[in-house]
Design an enzyme around this catalytic site. Structure first.
Site, mmCIF file in Angstrom:
data_model
loop_
_atom_site.group_PDB
_atom_site.id
_atom_site.type_symbol
_atom_site.label_atom_id
_atom_site.label_comp_id
_atom_site.label_asym_id
_atom_site.label_seq_id
_atom_site.Cartn_x
_atom_site.Cartn_y
_atom_site.Cartn_z
ATOM 1 N N HIS A 33 0.854 -1.188 0.000
ATOM 2 C CA HIS A 33 0.000 0.000 0.000
ATOM 3 C C HIS A 33 0.891 1.239 0.000
ATOM 4 O O HIS A 33 1.785 1.381 0.834
ATOM 5 C CB HIS A 33 -0.902 -0.041 1.236
ATOM 6 C CG HIS A 33 -1.922 1.041 1.286
ATOM 7 N ND1 HIS A 33 -3.100 0.981 0.573
ATOM 8 C CD2 HIS A 33 -1.957 2.220 1.973
ATOM 9 C CE1 HIS A 33 -3.818 2.072 0.822
ATOM 10 N NE2 HIS A 33 -3.142 2.834 1.671
ATOM 11 N N ASP A 35 0.953 5.290 0.006
ATOM 12 C CA ASP A 35 0.158 6.469 0.366
ATOM 13 C C ASP A 35 0.764 7.747 -0.191
ATOM 14 O O ASP A 35 1.827 8.173 0.249
ATOM 15 C CB ASP A 35 0.111 6.601 1.897
ATOM 16 C CG ASP A 35 -0.789 5.561 2.536
ATOM 17 O OD1 ASP A 35 -1.968 5.493 2.161
ATOM 18 O OD2 ASP A 35 -0.295 4.813 3.407
ATOM 19 N N MET A 37 0.469 11.755 -0.519
ATOM 20 C CA MET A 37 -0.179 12.913 0.135
ATOM 21 C C MET A 37 0.366 14.192 -0.467
ATOM 22 O O MET A 37 1.577 14.322 -0.659
ATOM 23 C CB MET A 37 0.136 12.898 1.629
ATOM 24 C CG MET A 37 -0.260 11.607 2.305
ATOM 25 S SD MET A 37 0.152 11.708 4.044
ATOM 26 C CE MET A 37 -0.264 10.041 4.554
ATOM 27 N N HIS A 66 -2.764 4.731 -3.050
ATOM 28 C CA HIS A 66 -3.853 5.484 -2.400
ATOM 29 C C HIS A 66 -3.526 6.966 -2.554
ATOM 30 O O HIS A 66 -2.634 7.487 -1.895
ATOM 31 C CB HIS A 66 -3.908 5.052 -0.918
ATOM 32 C CG HIS A 66 -4.874 5.802 -0.078
ATOM 33 N ND1 HIS A 66 -4.860 5.757 1.305
ATOM 34 C CD2 HIS A 66 -5.895 6.630 -0.397
ATOM 35 C CE1 HIS A 66 -5.825 6.508 1.793
ATOM 36 N NE2 HIS A 66 -6.470 7.067 0.772
ATOM 37 N N MET A 68 -4.095 10.547 -1.833
ATOM 38 C CA MET A 68 -4.730 11.556 -0.961
ATOM 39 C C MET A 68 -4.337 12.912 -1.528
ATOM 40 O O MET A 68 -3.507 13.643 -0.973
ATOM 41 C CB MET A 68 -4.231 11.361 0.482
ATOM 42 C CG MET A 68 -4.873 10.160 1.163
ATOM 43 S SD MET A 68 -4.003 9.671 2.653
ATOM 44 C CE MET A 68 -2.810 8.539 1.962
ATOM 45 N N MET A 137 -11.987 4.365 4.826
ATOM 46 C CA MET A 137 -10.953 4.888 5.725
ATOM 47 C C MET A 137 -11.437 4.749 7.168
ATOM 48 O O MET A 137 -12.506 5.230 7.525
ATOM 49 C CB MET A 137 -10.663 6.369 5.425
ATOM 50 C CG MET A 137 -9.882 6.615 4.149
ATOM 51 S SD MET A 137 -8.302 5.738 4.030
ATOM 52 C CE MET A 137 -7.409 6.373 5.460
ATOM 53 N N ASP A 175 -8.473 0.843 5.860
ATOM 54 C CA ASP A 175 -7.162 1.459 6.053
ATOM 55 C C ASP A 175 -7.171 2.360 7.275
ATOM 56 O O ASP A 175 -7.913 3.342 7.318
ATOM 57 C CB ASP A 175 -6.849 2.264 4.769
ATOM 58 C CG ASP A 175 -5.504 2.975 4.799
ATOM 59 O OD1 ASP A 175 -4.727 2.745 5.741
ATOM 60 O OD2 ASP A 175 -5.237 3.748 3.857
HETATM 61 C C1 DX5 Z 1 -3.342 7.170 6.459
HETATM 62 C C2 DX5 Z 1 -2.878 6.200 5.420
HETATM 63 C C3 DX5 Z 1 -2.686 4.827 5.910
HETATM 64 C C4 DX5 Z 1 -1.660 4.673 7.011
HETATM 65 C C5 DX5 Z 1 -2.120 3.542 7.886
HETATM 66 O O1 DX5 Z 1 -3.673 8.355 5.831
HETATM 67 O O2 DX5 Z 1 -3.823 6.143 4.358
HETATM 68 O O3 DX5 Z 1 -2.435 3.920 4.843
HETATM 69 O O4 DX5 Z 1 -0.378 4.411 6.558
HETATM 70 O O5 DX5 Z 1 -1.267 3.434 8.947
HETATM 71 P P1 DX5 Z 1 -1.647 2.645 10.285
HETATM 72 O O6 DX5 Z 1 -1.902 1.231 9.904
HETATM 73 O O7 DX5 Z 1 -0.429 2.857 11.117
HETATM 74 O O8 DX5 Z 1 -2.874 3.321 10.846
HETATM 75 ZN ZN ZN Z 2 -3.635 4.554 2.819
#
Ligand code: DX5
Ligand code: ZN
Length: 220
Positions: A33, A35, A37, A66, A68, A137, A175
């Site tokens: 996964h 992420d 941002m 993912h 964001m 989420m 997630d």
């Molecule tokens: C948060 C991310 C997640 C994050 C999850 O915005 O989308 O993917 O990395 O991390 P844990 O499992 O530590 O909550």
């Molecule tokens: Zn994520």
């Protein structure tokens, strides 16, 4: 349905990222996964295309991206080119969700739609037939290591029911804040793809992944 573990590399040690990803792969995790941002849709900034390109080819798992990011349609082609296998966008971030999903599919990758904790599941109804995956989420997007929001379980159940009613076997990913201790409730609610950052990368990565995989397999 196959239950899949998607370790979130946001919690990995980036000095030895390749090694740590390989540990999760050897212990049974089929996705990674990733992420992204942008500092606008969420407060923080993480990593993007060059890191994804480096992982493509070096990593055996499917790359689960993912986004964001505000107006993610702007970046879909680029992330597909850099090696994404799945691209998930936020419903809240898209001016035109359908056009964004169409763009993802036209780029040859699987399309996911995700909603933040405050967004009701019913907002996904117009897109139920469209997406390959939905991501619920279970924390506010933006940071790893937050606590699981218990109301997410009802959202997963509601979504699984809506999909079942239409005869759709679409993947539901969850997630945020998932550990071996609470993953069973998430699976029982109807999810089949489990993202975990801290739960995999903090402590013994191989042991954490194996423990997750045992539970995931038992629940298939
Ligand atoms: C948060 C991310 C997640 C994050 C999850 O915005 O989308 O993917 O990395 O991390 P844990 O499992 O530590 O909550
Ligand atoms: Zn994520």
């Amino acid at each position: 349905m196959e239950n899949i573990l998607a370790p979130s590399i946001l919690s990995a040690d980036f000095k030895i990222l390749g090694e740590q990803i390989e540990q999760t792969e050897k212990a049974g995790a089929k996705y990674i996964h990733f992420d992204v941002m942008d500092g606008i849709f969420v407060p923080s900034i993480s990593f993007g295309m060059p890191v994804l390109s480096a992982l493509k080819g070096a990593v055996k798992q499917a790359l689960d991206v993912h986004l964001m990011v505000t107006e993610p349609i702007r970046y879909v082609k680029e992330f597909a080119k850099c090696g994404a296998d799945i691209i998930t966008v936020h419903l809240e971030a898209c001016e035109d969700v359908k056009a964004t999903v169409d763009e993802i599919k036209a780029s040859g990758v699987k399309a996911g739609i995700t909603i933040k904790p405050a967004t009701p599941v019913k907002e996904l109804i117009p897109y139920l037939e469209l997406a390959d995956m939905f991501l619920i989420m279970s924390v506010e997007p933006g940071f790893g290591g937050q606590a699981f929001i218990p109301e997410s379980l009802d959202k997963i159940k509601e979504l699984r029911t809506l999909l079942d009613e239409r005869g759709l076997k679409t993947d539901i990913e969850v997630d945020g804040g998932i550990y071996c201790e609470n993953v069973e409730a998430v699976l029982d609610a109807g999810a089949n793809i489990i993202v975990s950052g801290s739960g995999v990368f903090k402590g013994n990565i191989t042991e954490n992944t194996k423990r997750f995989m045992e539970i995931l397999k038992r629940h298939e």
